[in-house]
Design an enzyme around this catalytic site. Structure first.
Site, PDB file in Angstrom:
ATOM      1  N   ARG A  46      -2.250 -14.739   4.432  1.00 47.39           N
ATOM      2  CA  ARG A  46      -2.895 -13.960   5.501  1.00 47.39           C
ATOM      3  C   ARG A  46      -2.183 -14.161   6.839  1.00 47.39           C
ATOM      4  NH1 ARG A  46      -7.581 -11.296   4.018  1.00 47.39           N
ATOM      5  NH2 ARG A  46      -8.725 -11.567   5.969  1.00 47.39           N
ATOM      6  N   ASN A  67      -2.323   0.002   6.570  1.00 44.83           N
ATOM      7  CA  ASN A  67      -1.851  -1.264   7.143  1.00 44.83           C
ATOM      8  C   ASN A  67      -0.890  -2.009   6.222  1.00 44.83           C
ATOM      9  OD1 ASN A  67      -3.766  -2.106   5.326  1.00 44.83           O
ATOM     10  ND2 ASN A  67      -4.900  -3.397   6.738  1.00 44.83           N
ATOM     11  N   HIS A  78      -2.161  -5.574   1.400  1.00 46.17           N
ATOM     12  CA  HIS A  78      -3.447  -6.248   1.234  1.00 46.17           C
ATOM     13  C   HIS A  78      -3.205  -7.705   0.856  1.00 46.17           C
ATOM     14  CE1 HIS A  78      -7.500  -7.131  -0.279  1.00 46.17           C
ATOM     15  NE2 HIS A  78      -6.905  -7.655  -1.328  1.00 46.17           N
ATOM     16  N   THR A 121      -5.690  -7.374  10.192  1.00 45.86           N
ATOM     17  CA  THR A 121      -5.949  -6.069   9.553  1.00 45.86           C
ATOM     18  C   THR A 121      -5.483  -4.917  10.450  1.00 45.86           C
ATOM     19  OG1 THR A 121      -7.892  -7.032   8.506  1.00 45.86           O
ATOM     20  CG2 THR A 121      -7.769  -4.628   8.534  1.00 45.86           C
ATOM     21  N   TYR A 145     -12.333  -1.846  -3.954  1.00 47.11           N
ATOM     22  CA  TYR A 145     -12.864  -2.091  -2.611  1.00 47.11           C
ATOM     23  C   TYR A 145     -14.393  -1.962  -2.564  1.00 47.11           C
ATOM     24  CZ  TYR A 145      -8.266  -2.326  -0.375  1.00 47.11           C
ATOM     25  OH  TYR A 145      -7.003  -2.696   0.040  1.00 47.11           O
ATOM     26  N   PHE A 150     -15.662   3.598   6.607  1.00 50.38           N
ATOM     27  CA  PHE A 150     -14.303   3.978   6.219  1.00 50.38           C
ATOM     28  C   PHE A 150     -14.081   3.983   4.716  1.00 50.38           C
ATOM     29  CE2 PHE A 150     -14.272  -0.594   7.344  1.00 50.38           C
ATOM     30  CZ  PHE A 150     -13.802  -1.152   6.154  1.00 50.38           C
ATOM     31  N   GLU A 189      -9.424 -10.211  -7.990  1.00 54.27           N
ATOM     32  CA  GLU A 189      -8.478  -9.116  -7.741  1.00 54.27           C
ATOM     33  C   GLU A 189      -7.272  -9.196  -8.687  1.00 54.27           C
ATOM     34  OE1 GLU A 189      -9.801  -8.712  -3.054  1.00 54.27           O
ATOM     35  OE2 GLU A 189      -7.776  -9.412  -3.518  1.00 54.27           O
ATOM     36  N   LYS A 201       0.825  -1.220   0.000  1.00 54.33           N
ATOM     37  CA  LYS A 201       0.000   0.000   0.000  1.00 54.33           C
ATOM     38  C   LYS A 201       0.861   1.274   0.000  1.00 54.33           C
ATOM     39  CE  LYS A 201      -3.962  -2.316   2.030  1.00 54.33           C
ATOM     40  NZ  LYS A 201      -5.068  -2.213   3.019  1.00 54.33           N
ATOM     41  N   ARG A 250       2.409  -6.800   8.794  1.00 58.01           N
ATOM     42  CA  ARG A 250       1.689  -5.636   9.352  1.00 58.01           C
ATOM     43  C   ARG A 250       2.243  -5.258  10.725  1.00 58.01           C
ATOM     44  NH1 ARG A 250      -4.136  -7.634   7.147  1.00 58.01           N
ATOM     45  NH2 ARG A 250      -4.270  -6.326   5.288  1.00 58.01           N
TER      46      ARG A 250
HETATM   47  P1  CMP Z   1      -7.469  -4.654   3.398  1.00 57.20           P
HETATM   48  O1  CMP Z   1      -7.129  -5.981   3.972  1.00 57.20           O
HETATM   49  O2  CMP Z   1      -6.799  -4.204   2.174  1.00 57.20           O
HETATM   50  O3  CMP Z   1      -9.060  -4.632   3.149  1.00 57.20           O
HETATM   51  C1  CMP Z   1      -9.878  -3.531   3.392  1.00 57.20           C
HETATM   52  C2  CMP Z   1      -9.143  -2.345   3.902  1.00 57.20           C
HETATM   53  O4  CMP Z   1      -9.946  -1.377   4.511  1.00 57.20           O
HETATM   54  C3  CMP Z   1      -8.200  -2.794   5.027  1.00 57.20           C
HETATM   55  O5  CMP Z   1      -7.160  -3.555   4.536  1.00 57.20           O
HETATM   56  C4  CMP Z   1      -7.850  -1.459   5.659  1.00 57.20           C
HETATM   57  O6  CMP Z   1      -6.903  -0.730   4.879  1.00 57.20           O
HETATM   58  C5  CMP Z   1      -9.208  -0.778   5.553  1.00 57.20           C
HETATM   59  N1  CMP Z   1      -9.974  -0.954   6.802  1.00 57.20           N
HETATM   60  C6  CMP Z   1     -10.511  -2.076   7.279  1.00 57.20           C
HETATM   61  N2  CMP Z   1     -11.152  -1.862   8.432  1.00 57.20           N
HETATM   62  C7  CMP Z   1     -11.013  -0.546   8.684  1.00 57.20           C
HETATM   63  C8  CMP Z   1     -11.454   0.304   9.714  1.00 57.20           C
HETATM   64  N3  CMP Z   1     -12.189  -0.161  10.751  1.00 57.20           N
HETATM   65  N4  CMP Z   1     -11.130   1.605   9.649  1.00 57.20           N
HETATM   66  C9  CMP Z   1     -10.408   2.081   8.605  1.00 57.20           C
HETATM   67  N5  CMP Z   1      -9.968   1.306   7.574  1.00 57.20           N
HETATM   68  C10 CMP Z   1     -10.264   0.017   7.626  1.00 57.20           C
END
Ligand code: CMP
Length: 138
Positions: free
Chosen positions: A86, A113, A116, A92, A50, A58, A127, A10, A103
């Site tokens: 994962r 984070n 992905h 996450t 997304y 968010f 994807e 990211k 992470r």
């Molecule tokens: P990712 O695994 O790429 O999938 C969805 C993304 O949304 C996640 O990583 C974060 O970057 C973002 N995300 C998920 N949950 C939250 C949250 N509670 N607040 C802000 N961003 C989030």
């Protein structure tokens, strides 16, 4: 041949020059790079990627963040690719990510984070196709 997952490093992790360290961890964990590219998403393309999160509070911030800088997209191959990847990246929310995960080491917040990873074989295929043509997959 193992099965495949999709990943993106990211914007903040690319900008802070963690891409090399992250790719090293991925290869050392046994993943083969099938496809790789640096690119920049528009806010609209980030929103499409997304789309499943479009009702989440968010979503708008996520679109802005994911289009704020360069990302590195990749397809990775390994037995049990989705689940093993994962595990390698961790939860996450980096505060909940196991020590030694990508992470845990590189993420700044639940949104920024670092990386992905697809959550299912089906989404990995969707994807991967979002970023790569068949000709770009080796
Ligand atoms: P990712 O695994 O790429 O999938 C969805 C993304 O949304 C996640 O990583 C974060 O970057 C973002 N995300 C998920 N949950 C939250 C949250 N509670 N607040 C802000 N961003 C989030």
């Amino acid at each position: 041949m193992g099965n495949r997952t999709f990943s993106m490093i990211k914007p903040e992790a690319v900008a802070e020059k963690h891409s090399g360290a992250i790719l090293k961890m991925i290869e050392e964990a046994g993943f083969r790079i099938v496809a790789l590219k640096m690119t920049k998403l528009s806010e609209e393309r980030a929103g499409q990627f997304y789309e499943v999160h479009k009702e989440r509070p968010f979503y708008n911030d996520l679109k802005k963040y994911m289009s704020s800088g360069h990302i590195i997209a990749m397809i990775l191959e390994k037995e049990n690719a989705v689940a093993d990847f994962r595990k390698l990246i961790g939860a996450t929310d980096p505060a909940k990510a196991e020590p030694g995960t990508i992470r845990n080491l590189f993420a700044k917040s639940i949104e920024s984070n670092a990386i992905h990873g697809s959550d299912s074989d089906e989404n990995a295929a969707i994807e991967a196709a979002f970023f790569f043509s068949r000709m770009e997959q080796f």
